[in-house]
Write a protein that holds these residues in place. Structure first.
Motif, mmCIF file in Angstrom:
data_model
loop_
_atom_site.group_PDB
_atom_site.id
_atom_site.type_symbol
_atom_site.label_atom_id
_atom_site.label_comp_id
_atom_site.label_asym_id
_atom_site.label_seq_id
_atom_site.Cartn_x
_atom_site.Cartn_y
_atom_site.Cartn_z
ATOM 1 N N ASN A 233 120.323 -0.399 51.815
ATOM 2 C CA ASN A 233 121.319 -0.795 52.810
ATOM 3 C C ASN A 233 120.831 -0.514 54.235
ATOM 4 O O ASN A 233 121.074 -1.303 55.150
ATOM 5 C CB ASN A 233 122.649 -0.068 52.547
ATOM 6 C CG ASN A 233 123.381 -0.635 51.347
ATOM 7 O OD1 ASN A 233 123.769 -1.799 51.321
ATOM 8 N ND2 ASN A 233 123.579 0.190 50.322
ATOM 9 N N GLU A 234 120.128 0.592 54.415
ATOM 10 C CA GLU A 234 119.559 0.884 55.725
ATOM 11 C C GLU A 234 118.488 -0.143 56.076
ATOM 12 O O GLU A 234 118.333 -0.526 57.238
ATOM 13 C CB GLU A 234 118.962 2.291 55.740
ATOM 14 C CG GLU A 234 119.992 3.408 55.607
ATOM 15 C CD GLU A 234 119.331 4.771 55.580
ATOM 16 O OE1 GLU A 234 118.308 4.954 56.274
ATOM 17 O OE2 GLU A 234 119.829 5.660 54.865
ATOM 18 N N ALA A 235 117.741 -0.583 55.071
ATOM 19 C CA ALA A 235 116.720 -1.604 55.301
ATOM 20 C C ALA A 235 117.369 -2.896 55.792
ATOM 21 O O ALA A 235 116.892 -3.521 56.748
ATOM 22 C CB ALA A 235 115.928 -1.859 54.026
ATOM 23 N N VAL A 236 118.463 -3.293 55.150
ATOM 24 C CA VAL A 236 119.173 -4.503 55.572
ATOM 25 C C VAL A 236 119.619 -4.386 57.023
ATOM 26 O O VAL A 236 119.503 -5.340 57.801
ATOM 27 C CB VAL A 236 120.371 -4.777 54.644
ATOM 28 C CG1 VAL A 236 121.273 -5.872 55.228
ATOM 29 C CG2 VAL A 236 119.908 -5.179 53.258
ATOM 30 N N ALA A 237 120.113 -3.214 57.419
ATOM 31 C CA ALA A 237 120.562 -3.011 58.801
ATOM 32 C C ALA A 237 119.404 -3.202 59.784
ATOM 33 O O ALA A 237 119.586 -3.787 60.862
ATOM 34 C CB ALA A 237 121.173 -1.619 58.959
ATOM 35 N N ASP A 238 118.219 -2.724 59.436
ATOM 36 C CA ASP A 238 117.052 -2.910 60.314
ATOM 37 C C ASP A 238 116.623 -4.372 60.372
ATOM 38 O O ASP A 238 116.265 -4.884 61.441
ATOM 39 C CB ASP A 238 115.893 -2.029 59.854
ATOM 40 C CG ASP A 238 116.015 -0.600 60.338
ATOM 41 O OD1 ASP A 238 116.645 -0.382 61.389
ATOM 42 O OD2 ASP A 238 115.497 0.309 59.668
ATOM 43 N N PHE A 239 116.660 -5.051 59.243
ATOM 44 C CA PHE A 239 116.315 -6.478 59.256
ATOM 45 C C PHE A 239 117.340 -7.271 60.062
ATOM 46 O O PHE A 239 116.989 -8.242 60.745
ATOM 47 C CB PHE A 239 116.211 -7.018 57.833
ATOM 48 C CG PHE A 239 115.092 -6.403 57.032
ATOM 49 C CD1 PHE A 239 113.830 -6.246 57.580
ATOM 50 C CD2 PHE A 239 115.302 -5.968 55.736
ATOM 51 C CE1 PHE A 239 112.788 -5.677 56.853
ATOM 52 C CE2 PHE A 239 114.274 -5.399 54.994
ATOM 53 C CZ PHE A 239 113.023 -5.252 55.561
ATOM 54 N N ASP A 240 118.598 -6.855 60.009
ATOM 55 C CA ASP A 240 119.635 -7.489 60.844
ATOM 56 C C ASP A 240 119.256 -7.399 62.324
ATOM 57 O O ASP A 240 119.360 -8.382 63.068
ATOM 58 C CB ASP A 240 120.989 -6.802 60.643
ATOM 59 C CG ASP A 240 121.633 -7.115 59.302
ATOM 60 O OD1 ASP A 240 121.209 -8.091 58.647
ATOM 61 O OD2 ASP A 240 122.567 -6.386 58.917
ATOM 62 N N LYS A 241 118.811 -6.226 62.742
ATOM 63 C CA LYS A 241 118.441 -6.019 64.146
ATOM 64 C C LYS A 241 117.219 -6.858 64.521
ATOM 65 O O LYS A 241 117.171 -7.432 65.621
ATOM 66 C CB LYS A 241 118.166 -4.539 64.390
ATOM 67 C CG LYS A 241 119.407 -3.656 64.271
ATOM 68 C CD LYS A 241 119.048 -2.179 64.380
ATOM 69 C CE LYS A 241 120.295 -1.315 64.188
ATOM 70 N NZ LYS A 241 119.960 0.138 64.186
#
Length: 380
Positions: A233-241
């Motif tokens: 989930n943290e990875a998804v947040a970084d890819f979002d950014k």
């Protein structure tokens, strides 16, 4: 330093794609007396990578090599010569290329014509995997038609990024960007030639790193590291950014989609079917966007096929046969495209065969025996 995308996701019921053996390395050690300083070590906060002189005071390397905060130093193979980096004179965010202005000089390399490269040609990579100079031989496996990037059968590892790829006559025809197994990818030299023609005033690294596309590189790398640490989930947040900063960054969509597929599998395993389906749909959307940005990304087609197959199974289990069949057909189309782009890979044929057989069973249950028979024969 290394640029590589997250490992491919294993399918729930299918064989893992691209389970090819690595190509045996052919390594030639650099003689200690070497002193022409053509291929250099690029040292930064996150380790060593590679680069090479393209002008007496300019070095080419990858953006991802120098995008991280902190100083960057250029060193000769024997570490006896050190150059400081004054800044960036040109960069190509789409193709992961940067031109560094350094204090001092070295011997420029001869650029060849990447348009003349053909499948089967010998390629020779020089760089600093694991911080040690190596020369590694391989062959061109494919030349992507949309951007002329080289897909190479060659055994590279972390630290090779930014290093030159030479032809059998010693001319630089590409620059290593993505190190993967069993294939690695390189940017064609003609893109570098174009970028050199666009070189302008020196921009300090600290200022250049504040640009949105460069910050996107940082978030994308952070996302990959978090994915590899199972912090999905943290990875998804970084890819979002990364995507918000630079919507053209294809690998961020690819990796975000893969992370969503992984989280979807975890939700599915816990019985949270509705959440899993939403994540599979979102992963399919990201894979589709990655394909739009890079129409020859076989990995994105494979991942989208896996998501579609999962949803096909789910819908069939819910007795939504029509929608399930539509997902199966989409998966078959995607694996067909993988085969078209790289017919030497065995697993896509197997995966497509399983999808055809599953769709055939669905057709047979609905009484469409002719279509079922055709699918069974096509999947054998």
């Amino acid at each position: 330093m290394k640029a590589s995308r997250i490992s491919l996701l294993s399918l729930l019921t299918l064989a893992v794609l691209f389970s090819c053996a690595r190509i045996p390395e052919q390594i030639v050690e650099l003689p200690e007396e070497r002193s022409d300083f053509t291929v250099v070590r690029v040292e930064g906060r996150h380790g060593d990578a590679s680069g090479f002189f393209v002008a007496p005071d300019k070095i080419a390397t990858n953006i991802h090599v120098v995008a991280h905060p902190g100083p960057v130093f250029i060193k000769s193979a024997d570490k006896q010569k050190i150059w400081s980096v004054e800044g960036i004179t040109a960069f190509d965010a789409k193709n992961d290329l940067a031109i560094l202005k350094i204090a001092g000089d070295g011997t420029p390399s001869l650029l060849g014509d990447s348009n003349a490269v053909a499948v089967g040609d010998t390629v020779i990579a020089t760089g600093y995997p694991s911080g040690k100079y190596k020369v590694t031989k391989g062959v061109v496996h494919r030349v992507r038609s949309n951007d002329k990037w080289l897909q190479m059968k060659i055994a590279l590892s972390g630290g090779s990024s930014g290093g030159p790829i030479r032809d059998s006559k010693g001319r630089i025809i590409a620059i290593v960007s993505a190190v993967e197994v069993p294939y690695s990818y390189a940017i064609p030299s003609n893109m570098l030639r174009t970028l050199l023609d666009r070189s302008g005033p020196v921009e300090p690294l600290t200022q250049w790193r504040r640009r949105a596309p460069i910050r996107a590189y940082i978030y994308s790398v952070r996302g990959q590291r978090k994915y590899n640490a199972n912090r999905f989930n943290e990875a998804v947040a970084d890819f979002d950014k990364a995507i918000k900063l630079y919507p053209q960054k294809a690998d961020a969509y690819y990796n975000r989609g893969l992370a969503k597929f992984t989280i979807g599998d975890l939700e599915f395993a816990q019985g949270n079917l509705a959440a899993a389906w939403r994540l599979y749909e979102a992963g399919i959307e990201d894979s589709t966007q990655a394909i739009k940005l890079n129409p020859e990304d076989i990995y994105a087609y494979h991942n989208r096929a896996g998501g579609r197959f999962r949803l096909g199974q789910s819908k069939a289990n819910q007795d939504d046969i029509t929608k399930g069949q539509r997902y199966y057909q989409g998966a078959i189309q995607d694996w067909t495209q993988v085969i078209k782009l790289n017919p030497e890979l065995a697993d896509p044929y197997n995966n497509r065969g399983i999808a055809k057989a599953t769709l055939g069973e669905s057709k047979a249950r609905r009484g469409d025996m002719a279509s079922a028979q055709e699918l069974y024969e096509g999947g054998s």
